[in-house]
Motif scaffolding. Structure first.
Motif, mmCIF file in Angstrom:
data_model
loop_
_atom_site.group_PDB
_atom_site.id
_atom_site.type_symbol
_atom_site.label_atom_id
_atom_site.label_comp_id
_atom_site.label_asym_id
_atom_site.label_seq_id
_atom_site.Cartn_x
_atom_site.Cartn_y
_atom_site.Cartn_z
ATOM 1 N N CYS A 21 33.301 15.477 10.456
ATOM 2 C CA CYS A 21 33.452 14.407 9.472
ATOM 3 C C CYS A 21 32.975 13.115 10.138
ATOM 4 N N CYS A 24 35.595 10.375 10.441
ATOM 5 C CA CYS A 24 36.540 10.606 11.543
ATOM 6 C C CYS A 24 35.939 10.140 12.861
ATOM 7 N N CYS A 222 39.014 15.819 1.109
ATOM 8 C CA CYS A 222 39.928 15.875 2.263
ATOM 9 C C CYS A 222 41.274 15.258 1.861
ATOM 10 N N CYS A 225 42.422 11.781 3.627
ATOM 11 C CA CYS A 225 41.807 10.530 3.206
ATOM 12 C C CYS A 225 42.179 10.192 1.760
HETATM 13 S S1 SF4 Z 1 41.019 12.502 7.068
HETATM 14 FE FE1 SF4 Z 1 39.247 11.340 6.325
HETATM 15 S S2 SF4 Z 1 38.224 10.794 8.168
HETATM 16 FE FE2 SF4 Z 1 39.537 12.526 8.712
HETATM 17 S S3 SF4 Z 1 38.410 14.427 8.310
HETATM 18 FE FE3 SF4 Z 1 39.379 13.907 6.409
HETATM 19 S S4 SF4 Z 1 37.837 12.724 5.311
HETATM 20 FE FE4 SF4 Z 1 37.307 12.698 7.430
#
Ligand code: SF4
Length: 240
Positions: A21, A24, A222, A225
């Motif tokens: 990602c 990330c 995700c 997020c």
């Molecule tokens: S939490 Fe957000 S930043 Fe982390 S992997 Fe998922 S989409 Fe990506």
């Protein structure tokens, strides 16, 4: 002027996933202290204990424990340097790579083995982590070859798996007056050495990501997020 970037071998390892990602990666490079990052303290204790057990055994017996035999003919159990002394600047990318290996052994042929202990079962789920661990240990090898520990001839993960079967739980010696003992059984997983090709490529990727001004979008769908966006909206007072 190029901004200084310091990255740990472990964080660099995140760049080795096939489809990481990008959000990330960007966040990890730009936000040093993330919320909700509590690492269960018991794992740190087991890690420290693991290293202490190997050191004490080596001091007492003059050789490594049998379960580390796969690492080779060990001549010295080296105390790994603190990350402040185990670092190297990669001139091409302008990135400083640093880290602290769990274990460094000097073999009788004069070369070094770098190992990392993992308190976990070596399962298919763990295999997903292999690109990260492979890059992390190659990162240590990259630093080692440029400091006092060359040549590096081997890298290995040492999975320490809790023994929790019925025979162990029912054995009379498991329980004593203070509580109970839990054995950890080792599985050694060798990793390929590719530090001279892999690490410069990952350092360049880290530099490019660090220099990207805007945070890239996260992965579609995700949950984390999505939860973060909801939390930010609530903090802003947006209509639900
Ligand atoms: S939490 Fe957000 S930043 Fe982390 S992997 Fe998922 S989409 Fe990506």
């Amino acid at each position: 002027m190029t901004q200084r970037l310091v990255i740990s071998a472990k964080n660099l390892g995140e760049f080795a996933y096939r489809d990481p990602c990008r959000r990330c990666l960007w966040v990890r490079l730009h936000v040093k202290k993330l919320p909700y990052q509590a690492f269960p303290g018991v794992f740190s204790s087991i890690d420290r204990y693991n290293k202490a057990v190997v050191s004490a055994f080596y001091k007492r017996e003059g050789h490594a424990p049998q379960w580390l035999a796969q690492l080779g003919d060990v001549a010295e159990n080296v105390t790994p340097p603190h990350y402040t002394r185990f670092s190297v600047e990669h001139a091409e990318s302008g990135v400083t790579l640093r880290g602290e290996a769990d274990a460094i052994f000097r073999l009788r042929d004069g070369s070094y083995v770098i190992a990392d202990y993992k308190t976990a079962r070596y399962t298919q789920g763990q295999e997903k982590m292999l690109p990260l661990y492979h890059a992390q240990l190659n990162g240590y090898a990259f630093i080692a070859e440029r400091t006092d520990f060359r040549p590096v001839s081997r890298l290995a993960l040492v999975y320490m798996e809790p023994v929790t079967d019925d025979a162990a739980s029912e054995h009379p010696s498991t329980v004593d007056q203070r509580g109970f003992s839990l054995s950890l059984a080792a599985t050694v997983v060798p990793l390929t050495l590719e530090h001279e090709t892999l690490i410069p490529r990952l350092l360049e990727l880290a530099r490019a990501m660090f220099d990207t001004l805007a945070c890239p979008p996260g992965k579609d769908g995700c949950d984390n997020c999505t939860a973060l966006d909801r939390m930010l909206a609530a903090l802003r007072g947006d209509d639900p």
